[in-house]
Enzyme design. Structure first.
Site, mmCIF file in Angstrom:
data_model
loop_
_atom_site.group_PDB
_atom_site.id
_atom_site.type_symbol
_atom_site.label_atom_id
_atom_site.label_comp_id
_atom_site.label_asym_id
_atom_site.label_seq_id
_atom_site.Cartn_x
_atom_site.Cartn_y
_atom_site.Cartn_z
ATOM 1 C CD GLU A 125 -44.418 45.094 4.173
ATOM 2 O OE1 GLU A 125 -43.345 44.724 4.677
ATOM 3 O OE2 GLU A 125 -45.507 44.506 4.370
ATOM 4 C CB CYS A 161 -46.820 41.125 6.312
ATOM 5 S SG CYS A 161 -45.667 40.080 7.203
ATOM 6 C CG ASN A 210 -43.593 38.243 2.334
ATOM 7 O OD1 ASN A 210 -42.473 38.517 1.911
ATOM 8 N ND2 ASN A 210 -43.989 38.548 3.561
ATOM 9 C CD GLU A 211 -41.458 36.521 7.102
ATOM 10 O OE1 GLU A 211 -40.394 37.116 7.263
ATOM 11 O OE2 GLU A 211 -42.489 36.764 7.777
#
Ligand code: AHR
Length: 654
Positions: free
Chosen positions: A48, A242, A373-374
């Protein structure tokens, strides 16, 4: 490697058929039991652009804000002139060299005293004596016959090299030059100066080390990629994290904006610029010089499977949580379909043709794709289901990665698992940032997982020495050993856990937002943490079949953590054991298949006297693996595990 730590192995006396009466535990490796295959791509990396991981990190561009497109167009730049020089510096946007890069600077002077601008780099430019640096810029001669000079300054103001640029043309022109610094400096600056009266326009001012990874112009930092190559990653997950989500949907990562000419890739605020008030980085933007083609190419270079993660129509739920209405989701899904075609499609397909036009006609063999993603909650499940339907219809063999939220056991996680199981999801991404105790306590986590349900991607984990997102967290030995204990559980359950990666991957010591991180860098140095070496030992000793094992006679107050695999190609058994205790453990190794025939063993040990021990720039080898060879091991040999250690033993089978 230094022989600082040794592992002794004492062959047991002729006790081939019964266990010897020893005090310590016995590890039995069931070489006769059928076992599941381990995914060859199991141990990978999570990339990332956080902590200056891409811009200011692995993307080797040394000039910050090279295109003057930051919201403050002169951020990173300063006016440079000796006191007697008179000159004007302005930021303009009329007739730019590219409409997608509209801002540029104009320098004008009426004297011959040098006047111009200097760039500070990403908290300083790291240059090495004896190496070459490739300068380039878009330059337009506006008036007069201006002389231009490029200078490299050391931190103390010493000039490290200069190059004169001549024959400037009246239209925009790409000009190149090479600099050879006289000295090494971690905080050099680059200047472009008018040295004769005149007016020039400057844009896209760039400096790269000539020696990039695979010598690719405008490429990646060779030393940082080497650290990845040394992990032998099975996959690379990119581009986050993120930043995939964005704080709002306008700031989400859009892969189509990251391919094509670098000067035309639109700049985006990096979500980590403003995320932590205690760690602000106002100069953090995404240039996308490391874009999706480069990510795929990196995977290809390292023999790693690409694992891109795409936005699923949800902004970060820790920020706005903005949702794209389900009725408007089609463009997001189309981006995913197009990405698969970009990666795998024939050159006769529209996106395959685009890949070929960018210089890569052969496909990238994409097999996995992450949807969101999350994310968490019913909104995620609804969106995931729509992506899955469209993608599976067109690409039934594509393995989809779905999310289970940010924590490994809360209500969001349980909800996601229940729903995703019903949807027959392929692989679910679990995340855990927790204290070392959590990792020891969860070493058996996957023993009870349903063998017939979705598989697991342990996609983000890292032991936190103090607390989650505490800036005091350290990559110390205690955390690394806890992670190693947890990884033994992943390997023992490799039929369920198909992929695993530590997060985050990189951090620049001068500009980080999140700690701990696997690899720390500055402009010249790369330091591998104890956690890095744990990852490396698992990745490079992966084996291809799980070997069931039992540990008997353990002292429950000082348990060992172990896993084993068989490498059927090398005909080796690979045993990994963590001894977290502060005393040596003598273990009897029962390998029925070995019999009384002595076999050679290779041993690698990661350990240290101080659980708080860390590796730092300038002293990067406090905790490193130490290798040794034992010429002969028999069944029921006794192995001695050092205190606070991870030991990897590779035994040749007869
Ligand atoms: O690894 C840092 C962040 O942790 C990731 O961006 C995110 O997915 C998680 O919350």
């Amino acid at each position: 490697m230094s022989p600082r730590i040794t592992l002794s192995l004492v062959a047991a006396m002729a006790l081939t058929f019964s266990l010897p009466a020893i005090a310590g535990p016995t590890i039995t490796l069931h070489t006769d039991r059928p076992s599941a295959k381990i995914n060859p791509a199991m141990w990978g990396v999570f990339f990332e652009d956080i902590n200056f991981g891409a811009d200011g990190g692995i993307y080797a561009e040394m000039v910050k804000n090279r295109g003057f497109e930051f919201p403050e167009p002169l951020m990173g730049w300063s006016k440079l002139s000796p006191p007697q020089a008179r000159g004007e510096l302005s930021v303009r946007d009329a007739e730019p060299f590219s409409p997608r890069n509209p801002h540029y600077v104009r320098l004008a002077t009426t004297t011959a005293s040098p006047f111009g601008i200097a760039n500070e780099g990403f908290r300083g430019m790291g240059v090495r004596q004896g190496e070459a640096y490739d300068f380039s810029a878009q330059i337009r001669n506006v008036a007069g016959n201006p002389g231009l000079q490029v200078r490299l300054y050391a931190e103390d103001g010493t000039v490290l090299d200069t190059v004169d640029l001549r024959d400037l043309s009246a239209g925009w022109q790409a000009i190149r030059a090479t600099l050879h610094p006289r000295d090494t400096d971690a905080k050099a600056r680059l200047a472009v100066l008018l040295t004769a009266p005149g007016t020039v326009d400057l844009d896209f001012i760039s400096l790269f080390p000539h020696n990039t990874w695979k010598q690719r112009p405008g490429g990646l930092r060779a030393d940082m990629v080497q650290a990845l190559a040394d992990l032998q990653p099975g996959f690379i997950r990119f581009p986050g994290g993120c930043i995939v989500e964005g704080s709002t949907l306008a700031y989400r990562y859009q892969w189509k904006n990251t391919i094509g000419p670098v000067a035309e890739r639109p700049l985006l605020l990096n979500r980590w610029n403003v995320e932590f008030l205690h760690r602000p980085t106002p100069d953090y933007f995404q240039s996308f010089g490391l874009g999706f083609l480069e990510y795929f190419q990196l995977c290809e270079d390292l023999g790693a499977q690409p694992l891109p993660i795409l936005n699923c129509g949800m902004a970060c739920q820790f920020n706005s949580g903005e949702l794209c209405p389900l009725t408007d989701l089609a463009p997001y899904i189309q981006d995913a379909l197009d990405l698969v075609e970009f990666a795998n499609g024939p050159v006769s397909s529209p996106w395959g043709a685009r890949r070929a036009a960018l210089g890569h006609p052969t496909p990238f063999h994409l097999q996995m794709l992450g949807i969101g993603n999350e994310q968490w909650g019913p909104q995620y499940i609804e969106r995931y289901a729509k992506f899955a339907t469209a993608l599976k219809q067109r690409y039934p063999d594509l393995q989809l990665i779905s999310g289970a939220g940010p924590a490994p056991g809360d209500d969001r996680f349980k909800f996601a698992w229940t729903q995703l199981r019903e949807l027959h999801a392929d692989i679910i991404d679990e995340h855990s940032y927790a204290k070392p105790d959590w990792f020891y306590g969860n070493a058996n986590r996957y023993d009870a997982y349903d063998r017939n349900g979705p598989k697991v991607f342990m996609g983000e984990y890292a032991a936190q020495s103090v607390a989650v997102v505490s800036p005091k967290n350290q990559n110390n030995l205690e955390c690394a050993l806890a992670e190693a204990a947890f990884l033994t559980g992943l390997e023992r359950n490799a039929d369920v856990v198909r992929l695993a990666s530590y997060a985050p991957l990189f951090a620049n010591t001068t500009a980080w937002q999140w700690t701990p991180d696997l690899i720390w860098v500055d402009s010249l140095q790369v330091t591998r943490t104890p956690s890095y070496y744990v990852q490396q030992l698992f990745s490079r000793n992966r084996g291809n079949e799980i070997l069931p094992l039992e540990i008997a006679g353990q002292d429950s107050s000082a348990p060992l953590y172990a896993s084993a695999a068989r490498d059927t190609v090398a005909h080796e058994i690979i045993l990994k054991v963590v001894n977290p205790a502060n005393h040596t453990a003598a273990v009897s190794l029962h390998v029925p298949g070995l019999g009384a025939t002595p076999a050679p063993a290779r041993v690698t040990t990661l350990s240290g006297n101080d659980l708080h021990g860390i590796n730092v720039h300038g002293n990067p080898a406090t905790i490193v693996p130490v290798e040794s060879v034992i010429p002969s091991v028999k069944d029921l040999s006794i192995i001695t595990l050092p205190p606070q250690s991870l030991t990897v033993l590779r035994l040749k089978m007869p």
